[in-house]
Design a protein around this motif. Structure first.
Motif, short mmCIF file in Angstrom:
data_model
loop_
_atom_site.label_atom_id
_atom_site.label_comp_id
_atom_site.label_asym_id
_atom_site.label_seq_id
_atom_site.Cartn_x
_atom_site.Cartn_y
_atom_site.Cartn_z
N UNK A 158 -9.06 11.86 2.55
CA UNK A 158 -8.78 12.77 3.62
C UNK A 158 -10.21 11.84 4.36
N UNK A 159 -10.21 11.45 5.16
CA UNK A 159 -11.84 10.87 6.03
C UNK A 159 -11.78 11.61 7.08
N UNK A 160 -11.26 12.22 7.65
CA UNK A 160 -11.90 13.38 8.31
C UNK A 160 -13.13 14.63 7.99
N UNK A 188 -17.02 9.25 0.30
CA UNK A 188 -16.98 7.79 0.15
C UNK A 188 -18.19 6.57 0.22
N UNK A 189 -18.92 7.37 1.46
CA UNK A 189 -20.47 6.50 2.20
C UNK A 189 -21.27 6.26 1.04
N UNK A 249 0.77 -1.72 -0.28
CA UNK A 249 -0.37 0.25 -0.29
C UNK A 249 1.11 1.00 -0.19
N UNK A 250 0.15 2.69 -0.69
CA UNK A 250 0.85 3.66 -0.70
C UNK A 250 0.70 4.69 1.01
N UNK A 251 1.30 5.27 1.03
CA UNK A 251 0.59 5.49 2.35
C UNK A 251 0.23 7.32 2.28
N UNK A 252 -1.09 6.80 2.98
CA UNK A 252 -2.60 8.54 2.65
C UNK A 252 -1.11 9.25 2.90
N UNK A 253 -1.47 10.25 1.45
CA UNK A 253 -0.19 11.55 2.08
C UNK A 253 -1.36 12.56 3.04
N UNK A 254 -2.66 11.88 3.47
CA UNK A 254 -3.61 13.31 4.30
C UNK A 254 -2.91 12.44 5.86
N UNK A 255 -2.03 11.81 5.66
CA UNK A 255 -1.34 10.94 7.19
C UNK A 255 -0.84 11.81 8.41
N UNK A 256 -1.17 12.56 9.50
CA UNK A 256 -2.16 11.33 10.12
C UNK A 256 -4.06 12.24 10.16
N UNK A 257 -4.92 11.09 10.13
CA UNK A 257 -6.33 11.77 9.99
C UNK A 257 -6.85 11.34 11.16
N UNK A 258 -8.09 12.31 11.44
CA UNK A 258 -8.59 12.34 12.71
C UNK A 258 -9.98 11.65 12.35
N UNK A 259 -10.12 10.52 13.63
CA UNK A 259 -9.93 8.89 12.97
C UNK A 259 -11.99 9.02 14.03
N UNK A 260 -12.15 9.91 14.26
CA UNK A 260 -13.00 10.03 15.86
C UNK A 260 -14.82 10.03 14.63
N UNK A 261 -15.33 10.78 13.88
CA UNK A 261 -16.05 10.14 12.97
C UNK A 261 -16.20 8.67 12.79
#
Length: 203
Positions: A126-128, A136-137, A83-95
């Motif tokens: 960027x899932x936050x 995405x959903x 896998x290629x690291x997510x360029x937006x890392x770290x992502x706030x995953x609370x939601x």
């Protein structure tokens, strides 16, 4: 004898994502299904005074390179695609972690986990970002309004906190963490040891 196996995960951990890809093979070999337990990694870190590898490895000579070597070995061992690291890392995953609780309650948890992991790490989104999450959903044909409304539910929020607190009380300090019965195994590289324990307890 039925063996209880749990996977405590947060979408924000790339190592948990790789473990998620490897788990089906372990389930097939052992005949035991993993129970996925959503926890909030930020809450785990706060409760245990831990930090992510991105922080703990910063400035250390040779260790990050070795960690990459270990990842390459893991990919080969389990036949997991790179896998290629997510360029937006770290992502706030609370939601999205609250969304996992919603998905459990509404009966589409397995699909939600697979799809969110793909959007996060395969499609590198960027899932936050609320707009990105909604898109995405929808792309995955998951119930957008159900998830977005559900993550605001106080009972959903409390359940994620309860999961996280309970995990810490059992010894969890990061993700991925696995329990085989009451035996804790931390890190994707310990998945092999967890599999051996599953087989031992199932004898």
């Amino acid at each position: 004898m039925t063996v209880s196996v749990e996977f405590h995960f947060d979408f924000g951990s790339p190592n948990a994502y790789l473990a998620h890809l490897a788990i089906p093979g372990v389930e097939h070999r052992t005949g035991i299904a993993f129970k996925y337990v959503p926890v909030l990694l930020g809450g785990v870190f706060k409760a245990t005074n831990n930090v992510s590898p991105a922080v703990s490895l910063r400035g250390i000579r040779n260790k990050p390179e070795y960690q990459r070597l270990e990842t390459e070995r893991f990919l080969r061992q389990y036949g997991v695609p790179a896998y290629v690291p997510n360029p937006h890392f770290p992502v706030n995953t609370l939601t999205i972690m609250r969304g996992a609780i919603v998905a459990q309650r509404e009966g589409f948890f397995d699909r939600y986990v697979d799809e969110v992991y793909q959007h996060m790490w395969s499609k590198q989104k960027k899932m936050d970002d609320p707009a990105v999450l909604a898109e995405a959903l929808a792309e995955s044909e998951l119930p957008v309004e159900t998830v977005l409304a559900g993550v605001q539910d106080s009972l959903v929020k409390q359940q994620l906190i309860a999961n996280t607190d309970a995990a810490v009380q059992r010894g969890v300090f990061g993700s991925p963490s696995f329990f085989v019965g009451n035996e804790l195994y931390f890190g994707k590289d310990k998945l092999r040891d967890a599999e051996e324990e599953i087989v031992r307890q199932g004898i």
